[in-house]
Design a protein around this motif. Structure first.
Motif: not given
Length: 335
Positions: A160-180
């Motif tokens: 959950p700690y890392n999922i939350s971090l990834v979710a915040s990255m999506i919120a700021h950068h979008g899914e495509a950039d977060t995947k990269t």
């Protein structure tokens, strides 16, 4: 006459018994007793309301759903935001409209509809080897930089700690950039994700990696354990993204159970937990940051310095939780 007196005594006993039962509440908790018990004891001393604490490492949402309207749970305490989201998504919480909670807990740290409230904050920090890197001015985005290839350790991406971090990255950068970004972080891992946050700091001490991702309060925990002090002393704690949006935070929290038998007393406890005394105890015992703005962190935590926090509303993380899990699966982060 004697018979009537006995009936009166029995009646009084029944009323007293019912009153005593009403002066107790049941709390289902993911948070361990060592942290909660002192706070609950103070609450009981102040209010006379007894608290029955039921601890579980997992499965509380399933238990409440199974118990249905007969559930004795009045309040649920969680150790991370994902547990709060699970309860809300399954319709197992009741909305609370409390002026005290609204005053004590900032708007970005509570549900807009009163379904849940944060109690403490912890930063998702980046730890660096004192010997090999020293303190870093670093952003989460930098973890994908090829210069860190083979240098990063982390626990499972699905935690959950890392999922939350990834979710915040999506919120700021979008899914495509977060995947990269995720692909870049994976390419920089020193080993397959494993262990808990403390294990990552230990790995830095042992020279397996130079950078570890971990929650802030674990540094305090390690400094309290003689066996783990050498791990903690081998790293610098770095607050990411201090020149832009601020460091990502996760929260522990609370939610009123949907079928709470003692709703009003449970709300009293919620308000107490958000107040000065309870917030200070949280800060001292578990090295977490209080949500109440006028309560200071512990002396040890304060010694790490001030930090700028990402002000993204916590409830926004829920919107991107599913997308975060999907991306972690797509890049096969844990493999």
């Amino acid at each position: 006459m004697r018979f009537m007196k006995r009936l009166a005594v029995l009646g009084f006993a029944c009323v007293t018994s019912m009153a005593n039962a009403a002066d107790s509440i049941t709390v289902y908790s993911y948070r361990q007793a060592f942290l909660i018990d002192p706070i609950l004891a103070d609450f009981t001393k102040e209010t006379g309301i007894k608290v029955n604490l039921v601890f579980a490492k997992q499965g509380i949402a399933e238990r409440i759903a199974r118990e249905g309207r007969l559930s004795p749970a009045d309040l649920v305490l969680t150790s991370d935001f994902s547990r709060l989201m699970e309860l809300a998504d399954k319709g197992l919480v009741a909305s609370v409209d409390s002026e005290t909670l609204q005053q004590n807990i900032p708007a970005n740290l509570r549900s807009p509809d009163g379904d849940w409230f944060a109690l403490t904050k912890r930063v998702r920090n980046i730890y660096s080897s004192k010997e090999r890197l020293g303190p870093l001015d670093i952003d989460y985005e930098d973890l994908a930089d090829p210069k860190f290839k083979g240098k990063i350790c982390t626990r499972s991406g699905k935690h959950p700690y890392n999922i939350s971090l990834v979710a915040s990255m999506i919120a700021h950068h979008g899914e495509a950039d977060t995947k990269t970004w995720l692909e870049g972080v994976k390419a920089n891992l020193a080993r397959k994700p494993q262990g808990n946050d403390r294990a990552q700091v230990k790995a830095v001490k042992e020279g397996l990696c130079d950078i570890a991702i971990g929650n802030s309060y674990y540094l305090g925990k390690m400094l309290q354990d003689p066996k783990q002090v050498p791990w903690a002393e081998a790293v610098n704690i770095n607050f990411p993204n201090q020149k832009n949006r601020g460091a990502h935070i996760n929260v522990s929290g609370m939610a009123l159970a949907k079928y709470a038998p003692e709703r009003q007393n449970a709300i009293k406890l919620m308000e107490y937990l958000s107040g000065q005394q309870a917030q200070q105890t949280y800060a001292e015992l578990n090295m977490e940051y209080p949500v109440k703005l006028d309560v200071k962190p512990s002396t040890l935590v304060a010694s790490w310095g001030d930090y700028k926090a990402d002000e993204l509303p916590i409830h926004k993380l829920a919107e991107f939780h599913g997308a975060a899990v999907k991306l972690l699966d797509q890049v096969k982060f844990d493999l």
